[in-house]
Scaffold this motif. Structure first.
Motif: not given
Length: 333
Positions: A140-166
């Motif tokens: 927690p607090g280390s960041g979410c590089p997926a938001i600006t990185g490799s996110n092709r398979t990740l979520a588009v619903l229920g996401t936040s500025d802290h996590c977009i994991a599916t």
């Protein structure tokens, strides 16, 4: 070094009391229950999970599939996915669950994976599984590089500025549509949790994925009685046909009378940070003709709040087409 303990059939209370000594039931817990181990052992090999103590629950009497008094179904926590998918009652009355389970993983993994383990399955986000990378879910607090990185398979619903994991589970999508209830034995009490309340959105605390507390042991899952005349379909779209997680999936249960949809339950997979129930899509269908135009309207409603990232905008249209086609398949079944 991990201490490994085999529990005896009457040791459920002991298991709960032991696990209750941990500081968390989530990521980083130093006491873990283990059955099939198809997720936990992988994460231990990657040093994502480093429990000090493993409690093997396979000998606890949690491996039965039984009818309930009200005509529903009770599924034990350690029931293997392959046994559940091929059980006669599941295939007949809860076909969407059987289809979802058979669409997941490989035959070998389904022979090991359990009902409770599937409920607790962790994301396959590459940043979560690589300890050399920052990840708010893992640290927690280390960041979410997926938001600006490799996110092709990740979520588009229920996401936040802290996590977009599916959430990767197929089984949970079907159980969300079936309105399953998860039964937990805790250190203080036993309780029943609807599947919609069981998984948490990431918000500001993506490291907390479920409502489980230290010591909580999932004992079984119950499904309500099947609805007469319900048509059920699970459709999964993925990059390849074998051993691949969903880019988009849909679990649908609809009842049709006189050409109109009289009842609908819909859940989506591959697009949400948790198994994604779609009540807006359900409302768009009920009392409407069961036709392609209304199925597409329901799909539009389901994805109305989607928030894509740099590489996964395609998932919005893919999910709409997946749901539309699943509804068409169910209507003509």
């Amino acid at each position: 070094m991990h201490a490994f303990e085999f529990l005896r059939p009457g040791d459920a209370a002991k298991a709960v009391a032991t696990a209750a000594k941990a500081k968390t039931a989530q990521q980083g817990a130093d006491v873990r229950f283990i059955a099939g181990g198809t997720t936990l052992l992988d994460l231990m090999k990657l040093n994502v999970e480093t429990p000090a103590r493993l409690l093997d629950i396979n000998r606890l009497p949690l491996d039965k599939i039984e009818a309930t008094a009200d005509g529903g179904l009770k599924i034990g926590a350690t029931v293997r996915n392959s046994d559940l998918a091929n059980h006669p009652m599941v295939k007949q009355d809860y076909a969407v669950l059987s289809q979802a389970l058979l669409a997941g993983a490989s035959a070998q993994l389904r022979n090991m994976a359990t009902t409770a383990g599937n409920l607790l399955q962790r994301t396959r986000c590459m940043y979560f599984r690589d300890t050399a990378m920052p990840c708010n879910k893992r640290e927690p607090g280390s960041g979410c590089p997926a938001i600006t990185g490799s996110n092709r398979t990740l979520a588009v619903l229920g996401t936040s500025d802290h996590c977009i994991a599916t959430n990767p589970s197929d089984m949970c999508v079907a159980m969300a549509a079936l309105e399953a209830t998860i039964h937990v034995q805790g250190a203080k009490e036993s309780r029943a949790i609807t599947i919609g309340d069981f998984h948490l959105l990431p918000g500001k605390t993506p490291d907390r994925e479920t409502v489980l507390e230290p010591g909580d042991l999932i004992t079984h899952v119950t499904l309500p009685p099947p609805r007469t005349g319900s048509k059920q379909v699970y459709l999964k779209l993925r990059d390849r046909a074998s051993y691949e997680f969903a880019l988009a999936s849909a679990a649908v249960l609809i009842t049709i009378k006189g050409g109109n949809v009289t009842h609908a339950r819909i859940a989506l997979g591959g697009v949400g940070t948790k198994p994604w129930r779609a009540p807006d899509a359900e409302a768009a269908l009920v009392d409407k003709p069961a036709d392609a135009a209304n199925f597409r309207k329901a799909a539009e409603a389901a994805m109305r709040d989607a928030k894509p990232q740099s590489e996964n905008k395609f998932k919005i249209e893919l999910a709409k087409r997946c749901l539309t086609h699943a509804l068409q398949m169910a209507a003509t079944a």
